[in-house]
Enzyme design. Structure first.
Site, short mmCIF file in Angstrom:
data_model
loop_
_atom_site.label_atom_id
_atom_site.label_comp_id
_atom_site.label_asym_id
_atom_site.label_seq_id
_atom_site.Cartn_x
_atom_site.Cartn_y
_atom_site.Cartn_z
N ASP A 222 17.51 -108.00 -2.52
CA ASP A 222 18.92 -108.34 -2.47
C ASP A 222 19.15 -109.37 -3.59
O ASP A 222 18.19 -110.00 -4.07
CB ASP A 222 19.27 -108.95 -1.11
N ASP B 190 22.33 -111.96 -4.31
CA ASP B 190 22.84 -113.29 -3.95
C ASP B 190 22.18 -113.77 -2.66
O ASP B 190 22.22 -113.09 -1.65
CB ASP B 190 24.37 -113.23 -3.79
N ASP C 258 18.11 -111.97 2.49
CA ASP C 258 18.49 -113.17 3.25
C ASP C 258 19.29 -112.82 4.50
O ASP C 258 19.35 -113.60 5.44
CB ASP C 258 19.28 -114.15 2.39
#
Lengths: 299, 299
Positions: free
Chosen positions: B21, B23, B247
């Site tokens: 991923d 950001d 995240d």
């Protein structure tokens, strides 16, 4: 499948309180359902009977609604015979005056709803009308959102001016758990003037805000509890002697069944006998009406 | 609770394909996560390793995304290393050229997404930009909605110009079951430039359209299947030798777990160790990562 018919005489013998959905039951569009006016007037003339029209439409003020009722020929119905989510919500705001009196409410809704909530609920509403972004090429609008007013509640209803900035404002206000999330009703569509054209209802605006915030709203319209509680408190009705007439299984019939009333399905509106069959197949027993009835023939 | 750490050496020994991923993992806002650039470059230099950045952001074209990547210092990543829902969706439209080639798509999304779908998907998009109601006092706007174009699909994504007329148009197009309902991703919010300010994401627009239509969309972003299928088809990866770094539990970690990859949770983004704990309490095992890792220390 078949639904048991209940006759006019049985209805009069078994029930004291008569609840009616409006569009699809008493009228369809601008045309009264045959026999509806006579039936309503018969009940209103009997002092032992209580009559209420329960609409989920919160886009009209009560005054405007009464004009419509009169125009269609139901002129014997008075202001106290009509209950909408706007009325129940205004009552809720007024009943919790220690929190809401004179305070701000962010409203995704119409000017008419604003008038009802301000006049009968004692709050100050802001947010109605256009709030759109003409250009967001650089994303700078995020810095320009005016969040200077801190409301005590966010109210979601039908709003033809619904927009991205409104979702954003509602979601940010609702980050504060003390700000209440109130919804007039969750009808996803409503009957429009053009056949076959889908008109998104209140449920469209609250679906977006609920998705973004993850919050669980308090809903005031059918089939939810607050409208029934209002009725029980205001009119002291006996649920066992109460019957709800409706055309929609997911609002009217569920509302009747969930509150211990009998329910009468009217074939003059949105849902058909096929929908009742499908609900039964899916085991959705809370959507199965107790009876059906025809105003014109009396059975 | 604790999550097993996995070291750089174990990662290199056990996996051939590395999915990240962006950001919250490689960077946060405009700041690279410590050690991320070095780790990416190390993997890119190893010819036995495949590297993909899987973003759910469809508001940038690939060209714009590559500029951001370069500016942040990840300049060794090339166009083929980046996959977004826009790219997977454009590939879907192109792969079904018999239905979509040269045809209209109604797009609730940005100009950048329009460019990607038109250039790489071979369709003609309409509907982007402002479409709001200045005044609806008499309700007449319902008669004025232009429905003259018949699209082959409705696409929902992030749109700061999202509005009631857009929900209405999408809902009416989707009455035809042959019109496909395609959604880039269902992230309900995304990270914004102002701390503490909620920015509604693609999930807000599709939530409203889904509520009104009752239709089940095909979703192209994480954690949904089409992005994994695209990866398996395009890069011929071995799921058992693939690891996803993320995240967010509900997009990244679920995406890894659902597709038979290992998953590595990074504590540098949206979700915290408390969220993992809560997911475990709720029995949401598909959100529990296999490992955690720190780029800077290598374990």
């Amino acid at each position: 499948m078949s639904i048991n018919r209940i006759s006019k005489n049985e209805l009069l013998a078994n029930y004291d309180t008569f609840l009616f959905d409006a569009d699809g039951v008493l009228w369809t569009g601008d045309i009264p359902v045959p026999g509806a006016i006579e039936w309503i007037n018969l009940l209103l003339e009997d002092p032992s009977k209580k009559v209420f029209v329960l609409t989920n439409n919160s886009t009209k003020t009560l005054e405007q609604y009464m004009k419509k009722i009169e125009k269609l020929g139901f002129g014997h119905l008075g202001r106290n015979n009509v209950i909408s989510p706007a009325i129940v919500l205004a009552d809720y705001l007024k009943s919790n005056a220690d929190k809401f009196s004179g305070e701000y409410v962010y409203l995704i809704g119409t000017e008419n709803l604003k008038a009802t909530l301000e006049n009968d609920g004692g709050v100050k509403c802001f947010g109605t009308g256009p709030d759109s972004i003409r250009d967001h090429t650089d994303g700078d609008f995020i810095h320009k959102v005016d969040m200077s007013i801190a409301p005590k509640a966010v109210v979601c209803s039908y709003d033809a001016h619904f927009s991205y900035p409104k979702i954003m404002k509602a979601s940010n206000y609702l980050q504060d758990p003390s700000v209440e999330y109130l919804v007039t009703n969750q009808d996803y569509t409503f009957p429009g003037p053009v056949p076959g054209v889908v008109i998104p209802g209140s449920g469209a605006t609250s679906a977006a805000v609920t998705a973004v915030t993850g919050r669980d709203p308090k809903v005031f319209g059918k089939p939810h509890k607050p409208m029934a509680d209002f009725l029980l408190r205001r009119a002291h009705v006996d649920p066992k002697r109460t019957v709800m007439f409706g055309d929609r299984l997911d609002t009217d019939i569920m509302f009747g069944n969930a509150n211990g009333f009998s329910s009468v399905w009217m074939p003059t509106g949105v849902h058909t006998i096929v929908d009742i069959h499908n609900a039964k197949e899916k085991g959705q027993l809370d959507r199965i009406p107790t009876f059906t009835h025809c105003f014109a023939t009396g059975d």
